[in-house]
Enzyme design. Structure first.
Site, PDB file in Angstrom:
ATOM      1  N   ARG A   1      60.736  46.571  32.499  1.00 26.62           N
ATOM      2  CA  ARG A   1      60.532  45.111  32.468  1.00 26.62           C
ATOM      3  C   ARG A   1      59.786  44.622  33.708  1.00 26.62           C
ATOM      4  O   ARG A   1      59.155  43.578  33.679  1.00 26.62           O
ATOM      5  CB  ARG A   1      61.865  44.396  32.268  1.00 26.62           C
ATOM      6  CG  ARG A   1      62.866  44.527  33.382  1.00 26.62           C
ATOM      7  CD  ARG A   1      64.289  44.262  32.905  1.00 26.62           C
ATOM      8  NE  ARG A   1      64.808  45.391  32.134  1.00 26.62           N
ATOM      9  CZ  ARG A   1      66.001  45.404  31.529  1.00 26.62           C
ATOM     10  NH1 ARG A   1      66.785  44.342  31.599  1.00 26.62           N
ATOM     11  NH2 ARG A   1      66.400  46.469  30.871  1.00 26.62           N
TER      12      ARG A   1
ATOM     13  N   ASP B   1      66.455  51.403  37.637  1.00 23.28           N
ATOM     14  CA  ASP B   1      66.107  52.036  36.370  1.00 23.28           C
ATOM     15  C   ASP B   1      65.708  51.016  35.301  1.00 23.28           C
ATOM     16  O   ASP B   1      65.460  51.384  34.158  1.00 23.28           O
ATOM     17  CB  ASP B   1      67.268  52.888  35.856  1.00 23.28           C
ATOM     18  CG  ASP B   1      66.837  53.888  34.810  1.00 23.28           C
ATOM     19  OD1 ASP B   1      65.628  54.197  34.744  1.00 23.28           O
ATOM     20  OD2 ASP B   1      67.700  54.361  34.042  1.00 23.28           O
TER      21      ASP B   1
ATOM     22  N   LYS C   1      68.757  58.777  37.501  1.00 21.61           N
ATOM     23  CA  LYS C   1      69.370  59.154  36.234  1.00 21.61           C
ATOM     24  C   LYS C   1      70.060  60.510  36.374  1.00 21.61           C
ATOM     25  O   LYS C   1      69.551  61.396  37.068  1.00 21.61           O
ATOM     26  CB  LYS C   1      68.303  59.287  35.138  1.00 21.61           C
ATOM     27  CG  LYS C   1      67.616  58.017  34.701  1.00 21.61           C
ATOM     28  CD  LYS C   1      66.541  58.345  33.680  1.00 21.61           C
ATOM     29  CE  LYS C   1      65.733  57.137  33.258  1.00 21.61           C
ATOM     30  NZ  LYS C   1      66.494  56.256  32.350  1.00 21.61           N
TER      31      LYS C   1
ATOM     32  N   LYS D   1      54.076  49.797  27.641  1.00 20.49           N
ATOM     33  CA  LYS D   1      54.715  50.388  28.825  1.00 20.49           C
ATOM     34  C   LYS D   1      54.266  51.834  28.956  1.00 20.49           C
ATOM     35  O   LYS D   1      54.418  52.633  28.027  1.00 20.49           O
ATOM     36  CB  LYS D   1      56.230  50.305  28.678  1.00 20.49           C
ATOM     37  CG  LYS D   1      57.006  51.017  29.784  1.00 20.49           C
ATOM     38  CD  LYS D   1      58.500  51.029  29.476  1.00 20.49           C
ATOM     39  CE  LYS D   1      59.272  51.884  30.457  1.00 20.49           C
ATOM     40  NZ  LYS D   1      60.704  52.012  30.091  1.00 20.49           N
TER      41      LYS D   1
ATOM     42  N   ASP E   1      58.409  58.254  28.449  1.00 16.70           N
ATOM     43  CA  ASP E   1      58.631  56.832  28.681  1.00 16.70           C
ATOM     44  C   ASP E   1      57.320  56.040  28.679  1.00 16.70           C
ATOM     45  O   ASP E   1      57.330  54.830  28.843  1.00 16.70           O
ATOM     46  CB  ASP E   1      59.375  56.621  30.010  1.00 16.70           C
ATOM     47  CG  ASP E   1      60.203  55.341  30.029  1.00 16.70           C
ATOM     48  OD1 ASP E   1      60.527  54.836  28.935  1.00 16.70           O
ATOM     49  OD2 ASP E   1      60.518  54.850  31.128  1.00 16.70           O
TER      50      ASP E   1
ATOM     51  N   ASP F   1      60.085  58.790  34.363  1.00 14.84           N
ATOM     52  CA  ASP F   1      61.067  57.830  34.855  1.00 14.84           C
ATOM     53  C   ASP F   1      62.290  58.565  35.382  1.00 14.84           C
ATOM     54  O   ASP F   1      63.127  59.037  34.622  1.00 14.84           O
ATOM     55  CB  ASP F   1      61.469  56.874  33.724  1.00 14.84           C
ATOM     56  CG  ASP F   1      62.505  55.856  34.174  1.00 14.84           C
ATOM     57  OD1 ASP F   1      62.658  55.658  35.398  1.00 14.84           O
ATOM     58  OD2 ASP F   1      63.154  55.262  33.291  1.00 14.84           O
TER      59      ASP F   1
ATOM     60  N   GLU G   1      62.898  49.549  35.338  1.00 13.56           N
ATOM     61  CA  GLU G   1      61.523  49.422  35.831  1.00 13.56           C
ATOM     62  C   GLU G   1      60.557  48.958  34.749  1.00 13.56           C
ATOM     63  O   GLU G   1      59.512  48.373  35.054  1.00 13.56           O
ATOM     64  CB  GLU G   1      61.059  50.771  36.408  1.00 13.56           C
ATOM     65  CG  GLU G   1      60.472  51.771  35.423  1.00 13.56           C
ATOM     66  CD  GLU G   1      61.446  52.247  34.361  1.00 13.56           C
ATOM     67  OE1 GLU G   1      60.988  52.602  33.251  1.00 13.56           O
ATOM     68  OE2 GLU G   1      62.664  52.269  34.629  1.00 13.56           O
TER      69      GLU G   1
END
Length: 529
Positions: A380, A376, A306, A294, A317, A299, A378
């Protein structure tokens, strides 16, 4: 390329590791130049009275045993006095010996040399050995030395030699920093005392340099490591390391129908997201592994924004993709007999007029329709399409790495990372690799009845739930739909950051997963499943 078998020993006035030419300058991210060069190790026969004259003011002394068990080393009188003082302190405070675990002895000598004593006797596992070495190095590294010496008793086992060399190399580099007075790392290590056999494998050095690459990428600020810059860095790296390279940019992914990845990418002002594919092959390879990471360069949480407390640090991230890059480098330099495909899902999860929304339904590359429940989640989304591409290469195994869920951090904290596998045999190998590497993992269940929580009335599956219960398991059940039933290991990197460092690593960003990955692949090669 780093030599692959053993360190060549050059006897002259000094003995050093083989010279490796530095890579070509990376114009896109120059702060990463030289981070994976082999450090300079020099063997010297200096006595303590000569340390200052040679410009060495920081010395790590590796004892054969704890001082109270008869361990001896340089500056013995000072060490004996420290031991007596510690005993008296324990009596005065009624402190039970060993209750707090290992604490190094540290003292400033009259000539200004700072000495830290460490012993590995009694440490049963690599995690404990690494922790002792890191804690003993800490007071020395705090002073940001240019030169640092290590004294050996000559009684270290070959495995202890490798762990010492690993920890020294790992902490010799300073990570990228924008500070004007940033420390540039240890310029030279001097190996003193009764040096054991120096036919030492390049393995610990290669592992440490790969971890350094992972950490250096992870700490870069988001205005430096944009998706566009990241992609260019990976391309340059592929050229230097002789890896095959290709990109699935936005237009190509639109043509293929990678709706889950594109839903996340479309919120960015720039269309610079991509899935990057790297390949390296050993001439005698008999097995193929796909490594998936990933790579969300920042993010925000998307429209489900967030709060500031949880958005802080979200430039990291992309750590899963950095782990894959570091692991790719280590596997290639160690010449593991594999065909390796690395898949990096590089994008940002941004807020904007085109950002994807709750209740949207998107179609994945594999053809599954997804109901978006939370923007959030994202990670997956981008991994779903990336795993599909990886599975289409028909690998013998898929291993993915991601800073994926907060619930894994809730379950384990940041000292372990959690993982999921598709067989008990893979679980056993994964746990053994954790013990051997010093990067500890815990295997979680992923039974099919968890799928009930992801049932959707408007699509084939929900992306997640709003309840958050067992989200690390639900995320795994979601991702399993896109692996085409290939044997699979999913690593949720809850230990990617640990405040005071972890194991051998002295920095907050740990690079967790690189050494574990090499140990795991080594065991997988030797244990056909």
């Amino acid at each position: 390329m780093i030599p692959l078998a053993i360190i060549r020993i050059l006897w002259s006035s000094a003995m050093r590791l083989p010279h490796v030419p530095p890579p070509a300058n990376l114009s896109i991210l120059p702060e990463l130049n030289g981070l994976t060069d082999i450090p300079r190790f020099t063997v010297a026969a200096w006595t303590p009275t000569e340390w200052v004259g040679q410009g060495v003011f920081h010395v790590l002394v590796v004892l054969p045993a704890a001082p109270e068990d008869g361990g001896t080393g340089p500056c013995q009188e000072t060490l004996n006095a420290l031991c007596q003082r510690r005993v008296q302190s324990e009596v005065c405070t009624r402190h039970e010996k060993g209750k707090k675990g290992f604490d190094p002895h540290v003292a400033m000598m009259p000539d200004g040399v700072l000495v830290s004593w460490v012993w590995l006797a009694g440490a049963s596992r690599n995690f404990e050995r690494h922790t002792r070495l890191r804690r003993a190095l800490h007071p020395l590294l705090e002073e940001k030395p240019n030169h640092l010496a290590v004294w050996f008793s000559g009684q270290e086992s070959s495995s202890e030699q490798e762990e010492i060399l690993y920890t020294l190399t790992l902490n010799s580099r300073s990570l990228p920093s924008a500070q004007r007075t940033a420390w540039s790392g240890v310029k030279a290590w001097f190996l003193l005392g009764s040096m054991p056999s120096l036919g030492t494998s390049m393995r610990p050095i290669s592992l440490a340099l790969a971890n350094t690459l992972t950490r250096a990428l992870t700490v870069l600020p988001p205005n430096r490591l944009t998706p566009a810059n990241y992609r260019e860095f990976v391309r340059q790296r592929a050229v230097e390391e002789h890896w095959d390279w290709e990109e699935y940019g936005v237009e190509r992914l639109q043509t293929l129908g990678a709706g889950a990845f594109l839903a996340v990418a479309q919120g960015s002002a720039e269309a610079d997201a991509a899935i990057v594919h790297l390949t390296w092959s050993h001439p005698q390879a008999t097995r193929r592994v796909a490594l998936v990471g990933k790579g969300i360069c920042f993010d925000t949480g998307g429209l489900n924004l967030k709060p500031a407390r949880y958005m802080q640090g979200m430039h990291g991230d992309m750590n899963g993709s950095a782990v894959v890059l570091g692991l790719m480098q280590a596997v290639a330099r160690l010449q593991l007999p594999l065909i390796v495909d690395a898949w990096l899902a590089i994008a940002q999860n941004s807020v904007g007029p085109r950002a994807y929304r709750q209740n949207e339904v998107v179609t994945t590359l594999e053809g599954t329709t997804l109901e978006v429940v939370h923007t959030d989640a994202e990670g997956r989304m981008v991994l779903a399409d990336t795993l599909t591409l990886a599975a289409r290469q028909n690998p013998d195994l898929i291993v993915d790495f991601a800073t994926l869920t907060g619930s894994m951090h809730t379950a384990l904290g940041s000292r372990y990372s959690g993982l999921f596998t598709t067989s008990e045999a893979l679980s056993r190998l994964a746990e053994e690799a954790g013990k051997c590497s010093g990067e500890r993992v815990w295997v979680f269940p992923q039974d099919e009845d968890y799928d009930e929580a992801l049932e959707s009335a408007v699509a084939d599956v929900k992306q997640c739930t709003l309840e958050g219960e067992a989200d690390h398991i639900l995320a795994t059940r979601f991702l399993s739909r896109f692996t085409a039933q290939v044997p699979w290991v999913h690593v949720d990197l809850s230990a990617s950051i640990h405040p005071e460092g972890l194991g051998a690593v002295a920095t907050e960003v740990t690079g967790f997963g690189v050494r574990w990955g090499v140990e795991f692949l080594d065991k997988w090669i030797k244990n056909p499943l």
